[in-house]
Scaffold this motif. Structure first.
Motif, PDB file in Angstrom:
ATOM      1  N   ASN A 115       0.454  -1.216   0.204  1.00 11.39           N
ATOM      2  CA  ASN A 115       0.441   0.240   0.437  1.00 11.39           C
ATOM      3  C   ASN A 115       0.794   0.915   0.304  1.00 11.39           C
ATOM      4  O   ASN A 115      -0.150   2.513   0.410  1.00 11.39           O
ATOM      5  CB  ASN A 115      -0.551  -0.054   1.223  1.00 11.39           C
ATOM      6  CG  ASN A 115      -1.747  -1.409   1.172  1.00 11.39           C
ATOM      7  OD1 ASN A 115      -2.863  -1.422   0.361  1.00 11.39           O
ATOM      8  ND2 ASN A 115      -2.421  -1.831   2.131  1.00 11.39           N
ATOM      9  N   ARG A 149       1.237  -0.854 -12.107  1.00  9.58           N
ATOM     10  CA  ARG A 149       1.555  -0.528 -10.760  1.00  9.58           C
ATOM     11  C   ARG A 149       2.088  -0.962 -10.281  1.00  9.58           C
ATOM     12  O   ARG A 149       3.561   0.295  -9.184  1.00  9.58           O
ATOM     13  CB  ARG A 149       0.190  -1.393  -9.617  1.00  9.58           C
ATOM     14  CG  ARG A 149       0.257  -1.197  -8.042  1.00  9.58           C
ATOM     15  CD  ARG A 149      -0.592  -1.597  -7.739  1.00  9.58           C
ATOM     16  NE  ARG A 149      -0.804  -1.688  -6.623  1.00  9.58           N
ATOM     17  CZ  ARG A 149      -1.423  -0.638  -5.609  1.00  9.58           C
ATOM     18  NH1 ARG A 149      -2.169   0.168  -6.642  1.00  9.58           N
ATOM     19  NH2 ARG A 149      -1.397  -0.381  -4.318  1.00  9.58           N
ATOM     20  N   GLY A 173       4.266   4.990 -10.462  1.00 10.80           N
ATOM     21  CA  GLY A 173       4.755   6.225  -9.358  1.00 10.80           C
ATOM     22  C   GLY A 173       6.567   6.824 -10.045  1.00 10.80           C
ATOM     23  O   GLY A 173       6.799   8.099  -9.804  1.00 10.80           O
ATOM     24  N   HIS A 207      -2.779   2.564 -10.886  1.00 13.64           N
ATOM     25  CA  HIS A 207      -1.995   2.895 -10.666  1.00 13.64           C
ATOM     26  C   HIS A 207      -2.382   3.847  -9.779  1.00 13.64           C
ATOM     27  O   HIS A 207      -3.284   4.591  -9.705  1.00 13.64           O
ATOM     28  CB  HIS A 207      -1.669   4.122 -11.649  1.00 13.64           C
ATOM     29  CG  HIS A 207      -1.507   2.800 -13.436  1.00 13.64           C
ATOM     30  ND1 HIS A 207      -1.067   3.183 -14.227  1.00 13.64           N
ATOM     31  CD2 HIS A 207      -1.642   1.920 -13.022  1.00 13.64           C
ATOM     32  CE1 HIS A 207      -0.925   2.497 -15.441  1.00 13.64           C
ATOM     33  NE2 HIS A 207      -1.334   0.899 -14.409  1.00 13.64           N
ATOM     34  N   GLU A 208      -1.216   4.328  -8.928  1.00 16.65           N
ATOM     35  CA  GLU A 208      -0.696   5.690  -7.543  1.00 16.65           C
ATOM     36  C   GLU A 208       0.752   6.179  -8.421  1.00 16.65           C
ATOM     37  O   GLU A 208       1.726   5.947  -8.959  1.00 16.65           O
ATOM     38  CB  GLU A 208      -0.271   4.935  -6.742  1.00 16.65           C
ATOM     39  CG  GLU A 208      -1.586   4.557  -6.063  1.00 16.65           C
ATOM     40  CD  GLU A 208      -2.135   3.769  -4.314  1.00 16.65           C
ATOM     41  OE1 GLU A 208      -1.124   4.562  -3.707  1.00 16.65           O
ATOM     42  OE2 GLU A 208      -2.433   2.915  -4.264  1.00 16.65           O
ATOM     43  N   TYR A 209       0.496   7.454  -8.340  1.00 18.04           N
ATOM     44  CA  TYR A 209       1.847   8.536  -7.997  1.00 18.04           C
ATOM     45  C   TYR A 209       1.357   9.193  -7.708  1.00 18.04           C
ATOM     46  O   TYR A 209       0.608   9.550  -7.525  1.00 18.04           O
ATOM     47  CB  TYR A 209       1.764   8.225  -9.817  1.00 18.04           C
ATOM     48  CG  TYR A 209       0.903   8.996 -10.421  1.00 18.04           C
ATOM     49  CD1 TYR A 209       0.920  11.244 -10.681  1.00 18.04           C
ATOM     50  CD2 TYR A 209       0.102   8.360 -11.542  1.00 18.04           C
ATOM     51  CE1 TYR A 209      -0.256  11.427 -11.662  1.00 18.04           C
ATOM     52  CE2 TYR A 209      -1.393   8.909 -12.253  1.00 18.04           C
ATOM     53  CZ  TYR A 209      -1.173  10.267 -11.928  1.00 18.04           C
ATOM     54  OH  TYR A 209      -2.431  11.541 -12.624  1.00 18.04           O
TER      55      TYR A 209
END
Length: 445
Positions: free
Chosen positions: A288, A320, A324, A347-349
């Protein structure tokens, strides 16, 4: 099928001879079954085994419609979309076939309890439907995987924007991992004369995808001198992106996961290489939480390889796990192009690094006919080369898909369909001799 194969291997067979050949009632094809879509329920993605879900079945030859062609498939290849199909992720492809089947009477052919998969082929045209003028029986062809209807105005500037755009062999039935395939005639392109059947079948999907994502104005519009970060630079997609960067005067920074894969990039001509496993990059502290310190360490390493410059273009497809970092290391005003998410779709950035530095994220999906034609033309001219590393028989397709799923392969893996052995189908031996080392580059590592 024997008469068809004999005609293909004959040097004297004419278009009329191919047109006179009787079509078989059935053919062998690689399928997944609708009644098995829950067979991997509860398992992690990595534990789902394509060898259990992929079948080799005898299936009936489909009805030929207007604007279509039946092709005798000499060879095909395995792409990641075949892996997705075989493990029923992120969705079962039977939903695609059901929706397509509801669009018109002819499309009902595609809604079957089995799905014939595969989005590449090299082979010979057997029959063409009404309205087909550019191709005839006996033509040696490869196929790109864009299937469009073009009844909406939306698709006429860029066919990838057509609301009825589908990927053949993934969102349609009658794909290329078979002895016969059904395609639209505007999927066909000339087979490069200096390549064998299995070599010619290997580039299609990934070569065209890389061309649009990196070179086309619909993608990053790469120019000379650009620093291009290429994830998985020795893999199915990345190996073509690396070649396009080198051929176009850009500077590829190749990210790989082993020294063997680094050697492949060096063999292609790249010298800026990051072995992410050896250098121990871990972009996530846990499932996470990302680690910006690792982004910064990665960016510092890139500058060491570029003489202090940041990345102009990121060729993204892992998703994923890497996204970032990709957004962070891109220069101000730079571009991140993404065409897949093999490590996860969510996706997280850190958006501060995007908006405050005026970076762009561009979604890129396969290619339109013109882009696919240009990508194939570069193959035919010997400017870009197949990255085929290993070839399987049709019976071994499950193992081929397993190897791709577990990243046990280099470049692309091919599948012989009607071709009885490797090395057949070469028509221009002189040109082949000029490029033989490059053609065999991935086989020799």
């Amino acid at each position: 099928m024997k008469d068809i194969l004999d005609a293909i291997q004959s040097k004297d067979a004419t278009s009329a001879d191919f047109a006179a050949l009787p079509l078989p009632d059935s053919y062998r094809a690689i399928t997944v079954h609708k009644d098995e879509t829950e067979m991997f329920a509860g398992l992690q993605t990595r534990d789902k085994d394509p060898r259990k879900s992929i079948h080799l079945d005898e299936v009936p030859v489909p009805e030929l419609g207007p604007g279509e062609a039946l092709v005798a498939v000499m060879a095909s290849s395995v792409n990641y979309n075949s892996v997705w199909t075989s493990i029923f992720e992120p969705l079962s492809t039977f939903g695609f076939l059901e929706r397509y089947g509801r669009t018109n009477e002819l499309a009902k052919r595609h809604d079957l309890p089995y799905h014939i998969i595969g989005s590449d082929l090299a082979g010979v045209v057997l029959r063409t439907g009404p309205g087909v003028n550019a191709w005839k029986p006996g033509d040696e062809v490869v196929a790109h995987c864009l299937s469009v209807e073009l009844e909406s105005s939306d698709g006429h500037n860029d066919t990838m924007l057509d609301p009825e755009q589908r990927i053949w062999g993934f969102e349609t039935n009658f794909g290329g991992l078979a002895e016969v395939a059904l395609v639209k005639s505007n999927q066909l392109m000339p087979k490069p004369d200096h390549l064998s059947w299995e070599e010619a079948a290997a580039p299609g999907l990934v070569n065209s995808t890389a061309y649009r994502q990196l070179v086309s104005r619909n993608g990053a519009g790469m120019k000379q001198g650009d620093n291009v970060l290429i994830w998985g630079a020795s893999g199915g997609l990345g190996s073509y992106a690396t070649q396009f960067a080198l051929a176009g005067g850009a500077n590829p920074i190749c990210v790989v996961s082993s020294e063997q894969k680094a050697d492949i990039c060096r063999a292609m001509g790249a010298d800026a290489i990051i072995d992410r496993s050896a250098e121990g990059y871990r972009f996530w502290k846990d499932e996470n939480t990302q680690d910006p310190k690792e982004w910064k360490r990665f960016g510092k390493r890139i500058r060491e390889l570029t003489g202090g410059e940041d990345i102009d273009i990121v060729f993204e497809h892992p998703g994923r796990e890497t996204f970032g970092a990709s957004v962070f290391v891109t220069r101000k005003g730079g571009t991140i192009t993404t065409c897949a998410s093999t490590s996860g779709y969510m996706h997280e950035y850190d958006n501060r690094y995007l908006w405050m530095s005026l970076k762009r994220i561009i979604g890129s999906h396969f290619a339109n006919y013109r882009e696919a034609w240009e990508a194939n033309r570069l193959i035919a001219k010997g400017k870009i080369h197949p990255t085929l590393s290993k070839t399987y028989s049709l019976e071994e397709t499950g193992q081929a898909a397993y190897d791709v799923h577990r990243n046990l392969h280099q470049g692309k893996v091919g599948v012989l369909c009607l071709a009885p052995e490797e090395g057949l189908g070469v028509r221009d031996e002189e040109m082949r001799a000029k490029h033989l080392d490059a053609i065999n580059r991935f086989r020799n590592i």
